[in-house]
Design a protein around this motif. Sequence first.
Motif, PDB file in Angstrom:
ATOM      1  N   ALA A  66       0.836  -1.209   0.000  1.00 23.23           N
ATOM      2  CA  ALA A  66       0.000   0.000   0.000  1.00 23.23           C
ATOM      3  C   ALA A  66       0.870   1.258   0.000  1.00 23.23           C
ATOM      4  O   ALA A  66       0.555   2.243  -0.676  1.00 23.23           O
ATOM      5  CB  ALA A  66      -0.922  -0.006   1.219  1.00 23.23           C
ATOM      6  N   LYS A  67       1.958   1.225   0.764  1.00 27.27           N
ATOM      7  CA  LYS A  67       2.870   2.378   0.796  1.00 27.27           C
ATOM      8  C   LYS A  67       3.434   2.659  -0.594  1.00 27.27           C
ATOM      9  O   LYS A  67       3.469   3.809  -1.056  1.00 27.27           O
ATOM     10  CB  LYS A  67       4.021   2.106   1.770  1.00 27.27           C
ATOM     11  CG  LYS A  67       5.023   3.241   1.901  1.00 27.27           C
ATOM     12  CD  LYS A  67       6.356   2.772   2.444  1.00 27.27           C
ATOM     13  CE  LYS A  67       7.160   2.047   1.378  1.00 27.27           C
ATOM     14  NZ  LYS A  67       8.531   1.728   1.807  1.00 27.27           N
ATOM     15  N   ASN A  68       3.870   1.602  -1.276  1.00 23.29           N
ATOM     16  CA  ASN A  68       4.426   1.774  -2.621  1.00 23.29           C
ATOM     17  C   ASN A  68       3.372   2.236  -3.623  1.00 23.29           C
ATOM     18  O   ASN A  68       3.671   3.003  -4.539  1.00 23.29           O
ATOM     19  CB  ASN A  68       5.064   0.468  -3.098  1.00 23.29           C
ATOM     20  CG  ASN A  68       6.387   0.181  -2.409  1.00 23.29           C
ATOM     21  OD1 ASN A  68       6.977   1.073  -1.797  1.00 23.29           O
ATOM     22  ND2 ASN A  68       6.851  -1.051  -2.489  1.00 23.29           N
ATOM     23  N   ASP A 121       3.895   5.567  -5.656  1.00 29.15           N
ATOM     24  CA  ASP A 121       3.942   5.551  -7.117  1.00 29.15           C
ATOM     25  C   ASP A 121       2.855   6.430  -7.722  1.00 29.15           C
ATOM     26  O   ASP A 121       3.080   7.106  -8.724  1.00 29.15           O
ATOM     27  CB  ASP A 121       3.804   4.116  -7.638  1.00 29.15           C
ATOM     28  CG  ASP A 121       5.039   3.280  -7.362  1.00 29.15           C
ATOM     29  OD1 ASP A 121       6.010   3.834  -6.802  1.00 29.15           O
ATOM     30  OD2 ASP A 121       5.036   2.076  -7.676  1.00 29.15           O
ATOM     31  N   MET A 122       1.663   6.406  -7.106  1.00 32.43           N
ATOM     32  CA  MET A 122       0.582   7.254  -7.601  1.00 32.43           C
ATOM     33  C   MET A 122       0.928   8.736  -7.433  1.00 32.43           C
ATOM     34  O   MET A 122       0.747   9.540  -8.355  1.00 32.43           O
ATOM     35  CB  MET A 122      -0.721   6.943  -6.870  1.00 32.43           C
ATOM     36  CG  MET A 122      -1.345   5.620  -7.249  1.00 32.43           C
ATOM     37  SD  MET A 122      -2.775   5.235  -6.201  1.00 32.43           S
ATOM     38  CE  MET A 122      -3.966   6.420  -6.801  1.00 32.43           C
ATOM     39  N   ARG A 175      -8.716   8.018  -4.565  1.00 32.69           N
ATOM     40  CA  ARG A 175      -7.890   6.920  -5.072  1.00 32.69           C
ATOM     41  C   ARG A 175      -6.662   6.684  -4.202  1.00 32.69           C
ATOM     42  O   ARG A 175      -6.231   5.544  -4.005  1.00 32.69           O
ATOM     43  CB  ARG A 175      -7.475   7.211  -6.520  1.00 32.69           C
ATOM     44  CG  ARG A 175      -8.648   7.194  -7.498  1.00 32.69           C
ATOM     45  CD  ARG A 175      -8.261   7.793  -8.847  1.00 32.69           C
ATOM     46  NE  ARG A 175      -9.436   8.231  -9.596  1.00 32.69           N
ATOM     47  CZ  ARG A 175      -9.838   7.698 -10.755  1.00 32.69           C
ATOM     48  NH1 ARG A 175      -9.169   6.714 -11.285  1.00 32.69           N
ATOM     49  NH2 ARG A 175     -10.903   8.164 -11.360  1.00 32.69           N
ATOM     50  N   LEU A 176      -6.100   7.772  -3.672  1.00 33.44           N
ATOM     51  CA  LEU A 176      -4.906   7.657  -2.832  1.00 33.44           C
ATOM     52  C   LEU A 176      -5.231   7.163  -1.420  1.00 33.44           C
ATOM     53  O   LEU A 176      -4.325   6.719  -0.708  1.00 33.44           O
ATOM     54  CB  LEU A 176      -4.199   9.013  -2.739  1.00 33.44           C
ATOM     55  CG  LEU A 176      -3.300   9.394  -3.917  1.00 33.44           C
ATOM     56  CD1 LEU A 176      -3.038  10.897  -3.932  1.00 33.44           C
ATOM     57  CD2 LEU A 176      -1.985   8.633  -3.861  1.00 33.44           C
ATOM     58  N   THR A 177      -6.469   7.233  -1.008  1.00 27.83           N
ATOM     59  CA  THR A 177      -6.843   6.850   0.359  1.00 27.83           C
ATOM     60  C   THR A 177      -7.752   5.622   0.368  1.00 27.83           C
ATOM     61  O   THR A 177      -7.289   4.505   0.594  1.00 27.83           O
ATOM     62  CB  THR A 177      -7.514   8.036   1.075  1.00 27.83           C
ATOM     63  OG1 THR A 177      -8.589   8.549   0.260  1.00 27.83           O
ATOM     64  CG2 THR A 177      -6.523   9.153   1.323  1.00 27.83           C
ATOM     65  N   THR A 178      -9.032   5.825   0.095  1.00 29.58           N
ATOM     66  CA  THR A 178     -10.017   4.736   0.184  1.00 29.58           C
ATOM     67  C   THR A 178      -9.680   3.582  -0.751  1.00 29.58           C
ATOM     68  O   THR A 178      -9.710   2.407  -0.341  1.00 29.58           O
ATOM     69  CB  THR A 178     -11.422   5.276  -0.145  1.00 29.58           C
ATOM     70  OG1 THR A 178     -11.725   6.374   0.700  1.00 29.58           O
ATOM     71  CG2 THR A 178     -12.463   4.181   0.040  1.00 29.58           C
ATOM     72  N   VAL A 182      -7.558  -2.056  -1.681  1.00 29.99           N
ATOM     73  CA  VAL A 182      -6.605  -2.953  -2.358  1.00 29.99           C
ATOM     74  C   VAL A 182      -5.650  -3.565  -1.338  1.00 29.99           C
ATOM     75  O   VAL A 182      -5.292  -4.746  -1.437  1.00 29.99           O
ATOM     76  CB  VAL A 182      -5.831  -2.187  -3.452  1.00 29.99           C
ATOM     77  CG1 VAL A 182      -4.700  -3.038  -4.016  1.00 29.99           C
ATOM     78  CG2 VAL A 182      -6.775  -1.787  -4.582  1.00 29.99           C
ATOM     79  N   GLN A 183      -5.243  -2.787  -0.347  1.00 31.47           N
ATOM     80  CA  GLN A 183      -4.359  -3.301   0.706  1.00 31.47           C
ATOM     81  C   GLN A 183      -5.021  -4.456   1.455  1.00 31.47           C
ATOM     82  O   GLN A 183      -4.393  -5.501   1.687  1.00 31.47           O
ATOM     83  CB  GLN A 183      -4.008  -2.186   1.686  1.00 31.47           C
ATOM     84  CG  GLN A 183      -3.162  -2.654   2.870  1.00 31.47           C
ATOM     85  CD  GLN A 183      -2.956  -1.562   3.903  1.00 31.47           C
ATOM     86  OE1 GLN A 183      -3.150  -0.380   3.615  1.00 31.47           O
ATOM     87  NE2 GLN A 183      -2.567  -1.938   5.112  1.00 31.47           N
TER      88      GLN A 183
END
Length: 581
Positions: free
Chosen positions: A86-88, A92-93, A116-119, A124-125
């Motif tokens: 999730a960090k990557n 990357d985003m 997209r960067l949060t929820t 996905v994580q």
Amino acid sequence: MIKELSKCIREYKAASIKAPIYVSLEVVMECIIPFIIAQLVNEIKAGCSFSVIATYGLILLVMAAVSLVFGVMAGTAAATGSCGFAKNLRKDMFYKIQTYSFKNIDRFSTSSLVTRLTTDVMNVQMAYMMIIRIAIRCPLMLIFSFTMAFVMGGKMAWIFVILVPVLGVGLALIIRLTMPLFRKVFKKYDRLNNSIQENVKGIRVVKSYVREEYEKEKFGAAADDICQDFTRAEKILAFNNPLMQFCMYAVMIFVLSFGSYVIISSRGLDLDVGQFSALLTYSFQILSSLMMISMVFVMITMASESAKRIVEVLSEESTIKNSEHPVYEVRDGSIDFDKVNFKYSKNAEKMALANIDLHIKSGETIGVIGGTGSSKSSLIQLISRLYDVTEGCVKVGGRDVKEYDLETLRNQVSVVLQKNILFSGTIKENLRWGNKEATDEELIEACKLAQADEFIRQFPAGYDTHIEQGGTNVSGGQKQRLCIARALLKKPKILILDDSTSAVDTKTDALIRQSFREFIPETTKIIIAQRTSSVQDADRIIVMDGGTINAVGTHEELLKHNEIYREVYTSQNKAGDDDEK
């Protein structure tokens, strides 16, 4: 999609591989334990000694401890792998967004990128953690338990073969019905975040116009809409648990009743008490595995839409890129527009700029004036290549802007945009955005040119005064002057002020322009303004109208020969009214 996302695993591959291995070992231990217990039950039934019971007990204790250790190691590895992934993803985003041109950013709204960067990343994580742990554990547990159930229970284990397809069909229907709902929900999340962003950013306007209730109603409607879709999805997902419970109790009733009957009546199915207890345990393992698989499917269903939205950001390519052999030096501040046409979108029916043919010498001061929507800002955005021309060519220093390295070009074309942004931090930190190596003396010199030094020194902490997020603790005029000073620190060959003195008084505006003439005479200066007083001492003034250049000339020339300029000047100056009379 999977290929693109897998690139973000990187240094967390080891943890992502270890998790399934540890899970597999944990499952093996858990599936062997009921078999050992069955042997122990049969030994006790046969009247074994205490030493035999103690030996079996020690074996079971060691196996349970080993299973526990593997479980902890699997959980740790899965957490490390998923959190790192999730960090990557976020990294990357975010890095990808930094490469976007204005055209790319126009495609995504700010609120959508935040979602997209949060929820989306969180979904996905969670799905990734389930995939590398639970999605490995459950099928293995299912396979091993099935095998052992047939070994221990014989024909009775066929009950599982009958129930699994029932569960499979039920889960497939649930997923098919919920997927479109989750897809709708994430789009509505974007709109909800946009509403929040607008409200917080414009909170002063909201309170000034006493529109709190309206904003509450708007937010409430958006939140209710999301709630309704989620409720519909959850109602469908709620069938998962009753379906699982039905199958579980059906198996329990069958195994307990039929198994007990077989043991008591000795019907030749070769089923003893130990095997019967093991069969019960394996039945619970099979059904719990199916339940966990259903949970994984639900999470993956939610995350798949989030994954698509993330990949959209990662796969988006900037519309503006360096040439193969970029130029790293800008000769001077000359600017040439050669038959330029420009529109923001390929599908746009009308050009934002049309038939622009303009040539500016290095060191000139150029004023740009025109009504709202006359494309003044569009004109200057082409110089620093924030957008690319649709037709024609824009040159800086005698070269097409497309030939330059982007960083080189933008360092030599300093733009103070219409919407001034300051970041949280000290005044010094904000100013050094223009030049991170600038000395304190250079900061003070730039602020003096921008007429900012005087008010900065009035703050108790001076240049170390902390600026709140968005510059809320300084006035509009102070913010504009700080942004001008920041731009000057780049020591550019071209300085563009996009209506960036609108919040300062006319005296300060005049002092800023005087400083420009005296201290940076070799820098080409383009001043976009609504006030004629801000541009009337420019070498030339460009009058924009409807995306075209209506006229070019000095203040006196335009006052005599250009109706648009004369009308603007007259409306802003009482002296102009007297002359007309």
